[in-house]
Design a protein around this motif. Sequence first.
Motif, short mmCIF file in Angstrom:
data_model
loop_
_atom_site.label_atom_id
_atom_site.label_comp_id
_atom_site.label_asym_id
_atom_site.label_seq_id
_atom_site.Cartn_x
_atom_site.Cartn_y
_atom_site.Cartn_z
N GLY A 166 2.93 6.98 1.50
CA GLY A 166 3.35 6.94 0.10
C GLY A 166 2.93 8.19 -0.65
N ILE A 167 1.71 8.65 -0.41
CA ILE A 167 1.24 9.88 -1.06
C ILE A 167 2.09 11.07 -0.63
CG2 ILE A 167 -0.66 11.54 -1.12
CD1 ILE A 167 -2.60 9.25 -1.10
N ALA A 168 2.41 11.14 0.67
CA ALA A 168 3.22 12.26 1.18
C ALA A 168 4.59 12.30 0.50
CB ALA A 168 3.38 12.13 2.69
N MET A 221 0.82 -1.21 0.00
CA MET A 221 0.00 0.00 0.00
C MET A 221 0.86 1.27 0.00
SD MET A 221 -2.98 -1.10 -0.38
CE MET A 221 -3.87 0.45 -0.19
N PHE A 222 2.07 1.18 0.54
CA PHE A 222 3.01 2.30 0.48
C PHE A 222 3.38 2.59 -0.97
CE2 PHE A 222 7.61 3.65 0.85
CZ PHE A 222 7.34 4.94 1.29
N ILE A 223 3.66 1.53 -1.72
CA ILE A 223 3.98 1.69 -3.15
C ILE A 223 2.77 2.24 -3.90
CG2 ILE A 223 4.54 0.42 -5.26
CD1 ILE A 223 6.16 -1.52 -3.47
N ALA A 224 1.57 1.78 -3.53
CA ALA A 224 0.35 2.31 -4.16
C ALA A 224 0.23 3.81 -3.92
CB ALA A 224 -0.87 1.58 -3.61
N GLY A 225 0.56 4.24 -2.72
CA GLY A 225 0.53 5.68 -2.42
C GLY A 225 1.55 6.45 -3.24
N LEU A 226 2.74 5.87 -3.40
CA LEU A 226 3.79 6.52 -4.20
C LEU A 226 3.35 6.70 -5.65
CD1 LEU A 226 6.98 4.61 -2.97
CD2 LEU A 226 6.55 7.06 -2.70
#
Length: 388
Positions: free
Chosen positions: A244-246, A65-70
């Motif tokens: 990830g978005i941040a 999910m971190f990669i998804a945010g990125l």
Amino acid sequence: MEFIWYLALIIVSTKIAGHVSVKLGQPSVLGKLVVGIILGPAILGWINNNEFIHYISEIGVLLLMFIAGLETDLDQLKKNWKSAVAVAIGGIILPFVGGFGVADLFGLSTNYALFMGVLFSATSVSISVQVLKDMDRLSSKEGTTILGAAVVDDILVVILLAFMMSFLGTDQDVSLGLLVGKKVLFFIGVFVAGVFIVPRVMKWLSTLKVTEPIISIALFICFGFAYFADLMGMAGIIGSFAAGIAISQTNFKNVVEKKVEPIAYSIFVPVFFVSIGLNVSFEGVGQQIGFLVVLTIAAVLTKLLGGALGAKITGFSNVSSFAIGAGMVSRGEVALIIASTGIQAGLLLPEYFTSVVIMVILTTLMAPPMLKVLFKPRKETASKEGGL
């Protein structure tokens, strides 16, 4: 050293299964999920779902999910927030009614039926994220709507669950005001940290004279956000997604993405995929086969139609609406956590737990091929590690 054997077996088997799945025209993640069932207690019994598997898989889903945010297009996400809310609401109301109806049909009491409605309302898009990533559709309008809807769904379902436990279960100390307040605090916290703190911390600590400072700080932020989400009563995957978005808004996005993917997809994510299949057990299912079949069909259709309806009324085409609905079908680890909570709170009968777990697994297995049919990949290659 048994855990070393588990790890070696999982790594090689998921790669082979993913390759075979792609050759058969299915998303690679489907093969990886099936491997968990084959290697686990349900069939061969070579791997048990022990503490080691649990912790490694937890890291795997957080990194996924971190990669998804990125990779999320934040501008697209902002544009589609109304659709995300509509999809989440549609994907809760219809499944809630469906879950209640199935439980009532098979003679369960009102309390158990209400909890089944909450269980039906849960969504875990971690598997859908992998499929969309394989097809290069994660940042599409439909993909960002699915991700946004998952965040809203998580908030609403947690509030529903707390409400049930407060009024129907054994836990009488749940404060809905405190629960909502913690959610608000979480979003304020990640917004402030994402805008004002993360960029400065990344820039400052990236100059440290140590090995891989950038990826180390990025992982610290990922796990820190996930832990904060858990403290605030949210799913940890929402925190890692927000992290990830941040970081995606900083100049370090490409470096972090390039270096975190090998870490995630070589060890941690494969263990997560396999861990889902390890929960399957066919013990006692024969006596509840009718219940299981109706439960699974209702779980798939209500989430598919509820999510599709929310997308349709906010302007999506028929095909896109059903694609979004399909992306919400998987219950994944979120529903498993809710089911375990229900057992402890006396809201789910122990004899139905196995059927519920199998329903969760089946919805997770059905999501990839449904998305494959409804989403046409932008590029035909499946060579990226997300696929193999």
